[in-house]
Motif scaffolding. Structure first.
Motif, PDB file in Angstrom:
ATOM      1  N   VAL A  40      18.473-138.647 -18.983  1.00 43.85           N
ATOM      2  CA  VAL A  40      18.060-137.491 -18.179  1.00 43.85           C
ATOM      3  C   VAL A  40      18.976-137.345 -16.957  1.00 43.85           C
ATOM      4  CG1 VAL A  40      16.188-136.556 -16.749  1.00 43.85           C
ATOM      5  CG2 VAL A  40      15.680-137.484 -19.018  1.00 43.85           C
ATOM      6  N   ILE A  41      19.373-138.449 -16.366  1.00 44.68           N
ATOM      7  CA  ILE A  41      20.281-138.380 -15.214  1.00 44.68           C
ATOM      8  C   ILE A  41      21.628-137.797 -15.630  1.00 44.68           C
ATOM      9  CG2 ILE A  41      21.535-139.773 -13.516  1.00 44.68           C
ATOM     10  CD1 ILE A  41      18.933-141.637 -13.620  1.00 44.68           C
ATOM     11  N   HIS A  42      22.125-138.171 -16.797  1.00 45.37           N
ATOM     12  CA  HIS A  42      23.357-137.556 -17.309  1.00 45.37           C
ATOM     13  C   HIS A  42      23.156-136.045 -17.486  1.00 45.37           C
ATOM     14  CE1 HIS A  42      26.704-136.404 -19.839  1.00 45.37           C
ATOM     15  NE2 HIS A  42      25.836-135.997 -20.740  1.00 45.37           N
ATOM     16  N   THR A  43      22.015-135.651 -18.012  1.00 49.90           N
ATOM     17  CA  THR A  43      21.717-134.236 -18.206  1.00 49.90           C
ATOM     18  C   THR A  43      21.667-133.508 -16.862  1.00 49.90           C
ATOM     19  OG1 THR A  43      20.481-134.794 -20.203  1.00 49.90           O
ATOM     20  CG2 THR A  43      20.103-132.610 -19.278  1.00 49.90           C
ATOM     21  N   LEU A  44      21.100-134.163 -15.857  1.00 49.92           N
ATOM     22  CA  LEU A  44      21.055-133.588 -14.507  1.00 49.92           C
ATOM     23  C   LEU A  44      22.468-133.387 -13.965  1.00 49.92           C
ATOM     24  CD1 LEU A  44      19.409-132.683 -12.035  1.00 49.92           C
ATOM     25  CD2 LEU A  44      19.318-135.103 -11.347  1.00 49.92           C
ATOM     26  N   ARG A  45      23.343-134.359 -14.183  1.00 51.69           N
ATOM     27  CA  ARG A  45      24.745-134.223 -13.760  1.00 51.69           C
ATOM     28  C   ARG A  45      25.384-133.012 -14.444  1.00 51.69           C
ATOM     29  NH1 ARG A  45      29.596-138.659 -14.884  1.00 51.69           N
ATOM     30  NH2 ARG A  45      31.311-137.296 -14.254  1.00 51.69           N
ATOM     31  N   SER A  46      25.158-132.867 -15.741  1.00 52.14           N
ATOM     32  CA  SER A  46      25.711-131.731 -16.472  1.00 52.14           C
ATOM     33  C   SER A  46      25.148-130.413 -15.956  1.00 52.14           C
ATOM     34  CB  SER A  46      25.418-131.863 -17.969  1.00 52.14           C
ATOM     35  OG  SER A  46      26.017-133.020 -18.482  1.00 52.14           O
ATOM     36  N   TYR A  47      23.882-130.408 -15.647  1.00 57.92           N
ATOM     37  CA  TYR A  47      23.199-129.207 -15.157  1.00 57.92           C
ATOM     38  C   TYR A  47      23.738-128.773 -13.795  1.00 57.92           C
ATOM     39  CZ  TYR A  47      19.193-126.172 -14.043  1.00 57.92           C
ATOM     40  OH  TYR A  47      18.395-125.111 -13.716  1.00 57.92           O
ATOM     41  N   MET A  48      23.953-129.743 -12.902  1.00 60.57           N
ATOM     42  CA  MET A  48      24.374-129.445 -11.535  1.00 60.57           C
ATOM     43  C   MET A  48      25.888-129.301 -11.391  1.00 60.57           C
ATOM     44  SD  MET A  48      21.929-131.959  -9.278  1.00 60.57           S
ATOM     45  CE  MET A  48      22.424-131.205  -7.708  1.00 60.57           C
ATOM     46  N   GLY A  49      26.640-129.989 -12.236  1.00 64.19           N
ATOM     47  CA  GLY A  49      28.088-130.078 -12.049  1.00 64.19           C
ATOM     48  C   GLY A  49      28.405-131.305 -11.205  1.00 64.19           C
ATOM     49  N   ASP A  50      29.582-131.852 -11.413  1.00 63.44           N
ATOM     50  CA  ASP A  50      29.942-133.116 -10.766  1.00 63.44           C
ATOM     51  C   ASP A  50      29.883-133.076  -9.243  1.00 63.44           C
ATOM     52  OD1 ASP A  50      30.283-134.278 -13.223  1.00 63.44           O
ATOM     53  OD2 ASP A  50      32.420-134.685 -12.975  1.00 63.44           O
ATOM     54  N   SER A  51      30.464-132.065  -8.619  1.00 60.13           N
ATOM     55  CA  SER A  51      30.541-132.075  -7.157  1.00 60.13           C
ATOM     56  C   SER A  51      29.150-131.984  -6.527  1.00 60.13           C
ATOM     57  CB  SER A  51      31.454-130.965  -6.636  1.00 60.13           C
ATOM     58  OG  SER A  51      30.959-129.699  -6.989  1.00 60.13           O
ATOM     59  N   LEU A  52      28.286-131.127  -7.046  1.00 63.86           N
ATOM     60  CA  LEU A  52      26.930-131.026  -6.490  1.00 63.86           C
ATOM     61  C   LEU A  52      26.098-132.259  -6.825  1.00 63.86           C
ATOM     62  CD1 LEU A  52      26.052-127.263  -7.110  1.00 63.86           C
ATOM     63  CD2 LEU A  52      26.810-128.359  -4.992  1.00 63.86           C
ATOM     64  N   PHE A  53      26.259-132.793  -8.031  1.00 65.31           N
ATOM     65  CA  PHE A  53      25.497-133.971  -8.432  1.00 65.31           C
ATOM     66  C   PHE A  53      25.855-135.176  -7.576  1.00 65.31           C
ATOM     67  CE2 PHE A  53      25.266-137.854 -11.059  1.00 65.31           C
ATOM     68  CZ  PHE A  53      23.892-137.907 -11.287  1.00 65.31           C
ATOM     69  N   PHE A  54      27.128-135.527  -7.527  1.00 65.31           N
ATOM     70  CA  PHE A  54      27.520-136.724  -6.778  1.00 65.31           C
ATOM     71  C   PHE A  54      27.356-136.530  -5.273  1.00 65.31           C
ATOM     72  CE2 PHE A  54      29.816-137.700 -10.796  1.00 65.31           C
ATOM     73  CZ  PHE A  54      29.180-138.895 -11.063  1.00 65.31           C
ATOM     74  N   GLY A  55      27.635-135.341  -4.785  1.00 64.00           N
ATOM     75  CA  GLY A  55      27.387-135.056  -3.371  1.00 64.00           C
ATOM     76  C   GLY A  55      25.903-135.133  -3.045  1.00 64.00           C
ATOM     77  N   GLY A  56      25.088-134.591  -3.952  1.00 60.87           N
ATOM     78  CA  GLY A  56      23.641-134.643  -3.769  1.00 60.87           C
ATOM     79  C   GLY A  56      23.095-136.056  -3.795  1.00 60.87           C
TER      80      GLY A  56
END
Length: 178
Positions: A103-119
């Motif tokens: 699910v966390i991988h899916t969240l990364r895909s949903y948000m995009g790398d910059s928003l996911f890792f920044g978030g």
């Protein structure tokens, strides 16, 4: 025995080192939210491979994990569970670790790398030495990214099984992208 000059236990070391952030720096407020510690630590194993070996290895690990979740989580844990509020009897089961990472991988895909890792950085810095839950994670990711993650968290985090999608129609337009 883990640190022996070999690569045999590198994924275990990556998992355990990830607990410096997910489990020690920020920890779940109750056992039923353990994916916030263990699912993220499992996911960090895959990010470790992405950084060390490359994206193809990362995707290979993600696909193997996804296959494992779809084929075995229900049998191993006894039912389909949401990753949030998982019953304590399966706190340390496949739903928490493998489905949590999926699910966390899916969240990364949903948000995009910059928003996911920044978030995630925002979430960790905002909750240092504190107890958190899924609502905290959602709020901080939304605050950082400006995205509304209600549907994602409802479908992927708070519901058992996996969301299902159906395409009822599509249109092919001439002159697509060059």
């Amino acid at each position: 025995f883990l640190v022996n000059g070999q690569t045999t236990y590198e994924s275990t070391m990556a998992h355990e080192l990830a607990h410096m952030w997910f489990g020690n720096l920020v920890t779940c407020d109750k056992a039923e939210e353990m994916y916030l510690n263990e699912g993220f630590a499992d996911y960090c194993q895959y990010v470790f491979y992405e950084g060390l070996i490359g994206y193809n290895r990362y995707i290979g690990e993600i696909r193997n994990n996804h296959r494992k979740v779809l084929n075995f989580s229900r049998a191993l844990d006894g039912d389909f569970y949401a990753i949030s509020n998982v019953p304590q009897t399966v706190t340390y089961g496949s739903t928490t670790y493998e489905k949590g990472a999926d699910v966390i991988h899916t969240l990364r895909s949903y948000m995009g790398d910059s928003l996911f890792f920044g978030g995630l950085k925002y979430y960790l810095n905002n909750n240092m030495f504190d107890d958190v839950n899924s609502d905290t994670l959602q709020r901080d990711l939304e605050d950082f990214s400006g995205l509304n993650l209600d549907d994602f968290f409802t479908d992927w985090v708070h519901q058992p099984g996996f969301p299902q999608f159906a395409v009822d129609s599509f249109t092919v337009a001439p002159g697509g992208p060059n």
